[in-house]
Design an enzyme around this catalytic site. Structure first.
Site, PDB file in Angstrom:
ATOM      1  CG  ASP A  72       7.109  10.282   4.740  1.00 22.75           C
ATOM      2  OD1 ASP A  72       6.399   9.257   4.803  1.00 22.75           O
ATOM      3  OD2 ASP A  72       8.055  10.391   3.938  1.00 22.75           O
ATOM      4  CB  SER A 151      -7.230  -2.906  -0.290  1.00 20.93           C
ATOM      5  OG  SER A 151      -7.739  -2.904  -1.611  1.00 20.93           O
ATOM      6  CE1 TYR A 164      -3.334   0.200  -2.558  1.00 19.68           C
ATOM      7  CE2 TYR A 164      -4.752  -1.591  -3.281  1.00 19.68           C
ATOM      8  CZ  TYR A 164      -4.560  -0.426  -2.553  1.00 19.68           C
ATOM      9  OH  TYR A 164      -5.599   0.092  -1.820  1.00 19.68           O
ATOM     10  CE  LYS A 168      -3.776  -0.743   1.020  1.00 28.06           C
ATOM     11  NZ  LYS A 168      -3.846   0.133   2.224  1.00 28.06           N
TER      12      LYS A 168
END
Length: 269
Positions: A72, A151, A164, A168
């Site tokens: 992880d 992204s 998110y 990013k």
């Protein structure tokens, strides 16, 4: 396995170099791991899914020097253990690809703090943890390279994904800072910004965004977005891997601190 154009161009280029790829058990990450292995590198694939063992075994059966670690990447001890395994096997590291990432899609009012933090932990904090662990190894290399997954949402945040987008954007800032800090040691740091890619993650995105943005049937929303891409197709893992091969190669030796789009023209800057 699919032969990758970039790995043919760079055939043998990475012989003797050692790479670690997080989130490498499937999707984009597996494509990246395969590309570096085909181009001659020894590759450690790190993934929290135990099925990463099967992915690594498949590449070894094809004749490549590939190992795996179940870890992880948000867990400091597990990250340290994965890097220690690389040193044990290959006595160092030359290339780090921080590709592990997750996304969830939620209305702001329904987005819990736990969900917000989980996405940032995997997408941004884990990048920091892996870079910190890799830094002394890469400084000792004559070809130290870090490649971090951002992204299109590192360029422009999209609806229902504030966590998110924040994660990013954070990767790009982190990469720029480390590029400046590590440059005197000869280590280059760049980030890459994929758009729509043929992966299970984008199947999830299509379903969840489609249910919130309108009465879309599966496949309809993502096709609508693909139709707006100038090159009129989604990316394959191959496309992303080819960019990373170039950035990690001697041909990319004067590139650092950059965030490079790989999205068919969705975002132009």
């Amino acid at each position: 396995m699919t032969n990758l154009v970039g790995s043919k161009i760079f055939a043998g280029h990475f012989k003797g170099r050692r790479a670690l790829v997080t989130g490498g058990g499937s999707g984009i990450g597996l494509g990246i791991a395969q590309a570096f292995a085909e181009a001659g590198a020894s590759v450690m694939i790190v993934d929290r899914n135990p099925a990463v063992a099967d992915a690594a075994a498949g590449l070894r059966e094809a004749g490549f020097d590939v190992e795996h670690a179940v870890a992880d990447v948000t867990n400091e001890d597990q990250v340290r253990a994965a890097f220690a395994r690389v040193v044990e096997l290959w006595d160092g590291l030359d290339i780090l690809v921080n590709n592990a990432g997750i996304i969830t899609i939620s209305n702001l009012e329904d987005l819990s703090l736990d969900e917000f933090n989980k996405v940032l932990n995997v997408n941004t904090t884990a990048v920091f943890l892996c870079c910190r662990e890799a830094a002394p190894l890469l400084k000792a290399s004559s070809n130290g390279v870090i490649l971090n997954a951002s992204s299109g949402q590192g360029r422009q945040g999209f609806i229902f994904t504030p966590h998110y987008a924040a994660s990013k954007f954070g990767v790009i800032g982190l990469s720029q800072s480390l590029a400046k800090e590590l440059a005197p040691s000869g280590v280059r740091v760049n980030s890459y910004c994929p758009g729509i890619v043929k992966t299970e993650m984008w199947e999830y995105n299509d379903r969840e965004w489609g249910s919130r943005l309108g009465n879309y049937k599966p496949g309809e929303l993502i096709q609508e977005w693909i139709d707006e891409i100038p090159l009129k197709r989604p990316a394959e893992a191959t496309d992303v891997a080819n960019l990373l091969l170039f950035l990690a190669s001697d041909a990319g030796s004067y590139i650092t601190g950059q965030a490079i789009n790989i999205d068919g023209g969705m975002f132009m800057n």
